[in-house]
Design a protein around this motif. Sequence first.
Motif, PDB file in Angstrom:
ATOM      1  N   ALA A 168      45.901  21.843  33.855  1.00 19.36           N
ATOM      2  CA  ALA A 168      44.883  22.889  33.767  1.00 19.36           C
ATOM      3  C   ALA A 168      45.488  24.217  34.190  1.00 19.36           C
ATOM      4  O   ALA A 168      46.077  24.319  35.281  1.00 19.36           O
ATOM      5  CB  ALA A 168      43.686  22.552  34.644  1.00 19.36           C
ATOM      6  N   ASP A 169      45.384  25.225  33.326  1.00 16.37           N
ATOM      7  CA  ASP A 169      45.780  26.591  33.652  1.00 16.37           C
ATOM      8  C   ASP A 169      44.524  27.325  34.104  1.00 16.37           C
ATOM      9  O   ASP A 169      43.719  27.786  33.287  1.00 16.37           O
ATOM     10  CB  ASP A 169      46.405  27.278  32.442  1.00 16.37           C
ATOM     11  N   VAL A 170      44.355  27.420  35.423  1.00 12.69           N
ATOM     12  CA  VAL A 170      43.135  27.967  36.011  1.00 12.69           C
ATOM     13  C   VAL A 170      43.298  29.472  36.180  1.00 12.69           C
ATOM     14  O   VAL A 170      44.205  29.932  36.887  1.00 12.69           O
ATOM     15  CB  VAL A 170      42.828  27.306  37.367  1.00 12.69           C
ATOM     16  N   ALA A 171      42.444  30.236  35.537  1.00 12.56           N
ATOM     17  CA  ALA A 171      42.433  31.687  35.689  1.00 12.56           C
ATOM     18  C   ALA A 171      41.511  32.065  36.837  1.00 12.56           C
ATOM     19  O   ALA A 171      40.449  31.458  37.022  1.00 12.56           O
ATOM     20  CB  ALA A 171      41.986  32.357  34.393  1.00 12.56           C
ATOM     21  N   TYR A 172      41.920  33.064  37.617  1.00 15.16           N
ATOM     22  CA  TYR A 172      41.108  33.525  38.744  1.00 15.16           C
ATOM     23  C   TYR A 172      41.297  35.032  38.900  1.00 15.16           C
ATOM     24  O   TYR A 172      42.328  35.596  38.534  1.00 15.16           O
ATOM     25  CB  TYR A 172      41.486  32.801  40.046  1.00 15.16           C
ATOM     26  N   THR A 173      40.276  35.674  39.430  1.00 11.91           N
ATOM     27  CA  THR A 173      40.275  37.124  39.637  1.00 11.91           C
ATOM     28  C   THR A 173      40.050  37.411  41.112  1.00 11.91           C
ATOM     29  O   THR A 173      39.152  36.830  41.735  1.00 11.91           O
ATOM     30  CB  THR A 173      39.176  37.792  38.793  1.00 11.91           C
ATOM     31  N   HIS A 174      40.850  38.317  41.658  1.00 12.50           N
ATOM     32  CA  HIS A 174      40.705  38.694  43.057  1.00 12.50           C
ATOM     33  C   HIS A 174      41.157  40.146  43.231  1.00 12.50           C
ATOM     34  O   HIS A 174      41.759  40.738  42.329  1.00 12.50           O
ATOM     35  CB  HIS A 174      41.513  37.771  43.974  1.00 12.50           C
ATOM     36  N   ALA A 175      40.846  40.712  44.378  1.00 10.97           N
ATOM     37  CA  ALA A 175      41.173  42.103  44.672  1.00 10.97           C
ATOM     38  C   ALA A 175      42.560  42.200  45.290  1.00 10.97           C
ATOM     39  O   ALA A 175      42.916  41.420  46.181  1.00 10.97           O
ATOM     40  CB  ALA A 175      40.131  42.702  45.612  1.00 10.97           C
TER      41      ALA A 175
END
Length: 658
Positions: free
Chosen positions: A274-281
């Motif tokens: 699984a290529d898990v995309a995530y967004t953070h500051a």
Amino acid sequence: MSRKVPLADGETSRTACARALVRAGVDEKTGELLSQSVLAERIGWCADLAAGLVSTLLGAHWNATDVDVLASGEDAGGRKLPSNAWMALRRLGWTVAPAEGVKVNDRIVRMAQEQAGRTLRSAKWRADLTAGVIATWPDDPEKRTPAEWDAVRDAVPGGRHLPSSIIKGRTRQITKYWQANGRLPVDVFEAEGAPGAARMLLLSACDGQQAVVSRGESDPQRALLRMQLPTRPDPQAYADWTWVECTMSLPPTVPAWAVLHLPTLRIAGGKVRADVAYTHAVPKARRTGHTVALGVDWGLNTLLSAGTARVHDDGRITALGHGAQFRTAGVLAKQHRLRRLSEHLHTKADHYQRFIGENEQHPLADRHQALRDEIRFVSARRSNLNDALAWAAARWTVDQATAAGASVIYVEDLRSMEAKGMGRTMNTRLSQAVRGQIADHMRHLAAEAGIAVVTVPARNTSRHCPRCLTPLRHRKAPDRPTTAGWKWAICPSQSCGWQGDRDQGAWRRIAARGLAHQSKTVIDKSSGTMAIRTVVDKLETKAVVTPTTESSRKDRSKSGPTRRHTSRPAPRRRRAPSPAARPCGPAGKRPEGHAPTDRTRLLRAAHRHQDVTTTSTPTTGHRPRGAALGAGFHLHAHATPPRWEAIPETQSDSGSLS
């Protein structure tokens, strides 16, 4: 669940990707626990259904007309196309349906349209490049004249800043087509067939009716993925689709406060990746306004040479320290051994193939298949080694910048360097370098710390002196100033006199050039990378490293006669008895070395079945795990006995312990 990330001043949102392994799942309808192999089989069925739809779309629209329409960003009515590929394809009316008798929901069609749309959009750049090369085809494809180079760069979008190696690679592809067909191809769609569809699931194109991802309630480093999967390879009705709940362990690089997005699932080696995309500051990287920079120079034996430089208020640039080097001789040696092994296996497999021909029942067919499997295994080892090396080099570079307080990393741009004209061995070593991977990983890691990564032109960074810009004289070693070489650089200017390692001078030139030209930094709109594309002569004259006055240390000059040292060696056993301050320890001679005299109990390994005559550790029930298991100076030699009173007194200076 909100997908927006709250941002503070000086921060920006960043979307990254992390790899995870989906180990098992639970069928919510039946409550059955799905093992890793069963889960991979069901996801593989779904991926096959989507791949079939993708192949149909690519085969129908792999032409210049449709690709130009999709890349234009407007539909037939002049309306702007959506950014999502699947929505753009639906706006254009490019639909697809599964095979007759197979029932899939609309979200599976969405994933297929998204994958096909991304592939068609990426073909636009290759189509423009191929069209420019064909329109300005040279008289001699092996060697273009300067006028022909200018013509092809003008015909290609963004060709002025395009590496020459890319144009040459496309030229070789067209030349091969010419040799096979006797004419030039019309466009890239004739030179290349429709690409194959990868077996993967782009869940990001779906909504909650197909897949949902969330954080674990008790452990934020675990993610819960719910999705619909078929129970058979050819589902006949919606009843053949059931909800499956899977858990994934997120790597520590994913922050606990990051927002997760639906992953992309792939089947590799019978496992679900699984290529898990995530967004953070993250802190926002600046384009200009840098005062401390890290310069990085590429090398061959020394992979990376780096050091920091500071620009002062008056415009002076000074080096901070002597720099550092990232040496990977052992890894590179293993890389070259695997390369030679791979070449040997390929040669042997080609010999077998000539013997076998078209006869699949040939006696060598099994051995040939075994060789092909071994080649794939060696290739995987080489790929993993290169990837590990690239990550290690990138991590080292970013750590150097963080420790020095640098806000930017300047890397020389060697994309146009070609491995030719330097001998077979050197050409091979240069072609096997992983500079592109290191640069990509460097940008990925530096973005986490808000550090900008900028490429600068590499011209004359190793040729000119970092202090006066005078052409250097390269010699073999500092103690051989008259022997020509490349490792040691000497400035011939009498007023400068700088000399040093070639790579150490190069990183100074790179850092100084980047600090002097930081106002010329541009950001690529498509990739977001930063680069300084040209060198301005007026700014280049300021890109010199000013020598700093070294602070004087304490005077260590000789002020008296040297103290005489006795020639008699120290005895191995001291004549003096042990100190009387040790109440529980027996009196007697101390062993040699700095043995502690305040220990009231023996080492823990001395209690393990040891006696005065014990010379090695018993093997029964004992597994050595290091020097901590032994009480002596070796893993299997315990020289310290548990009962000191058993040692007879001796006055010998020979060092015998008996």
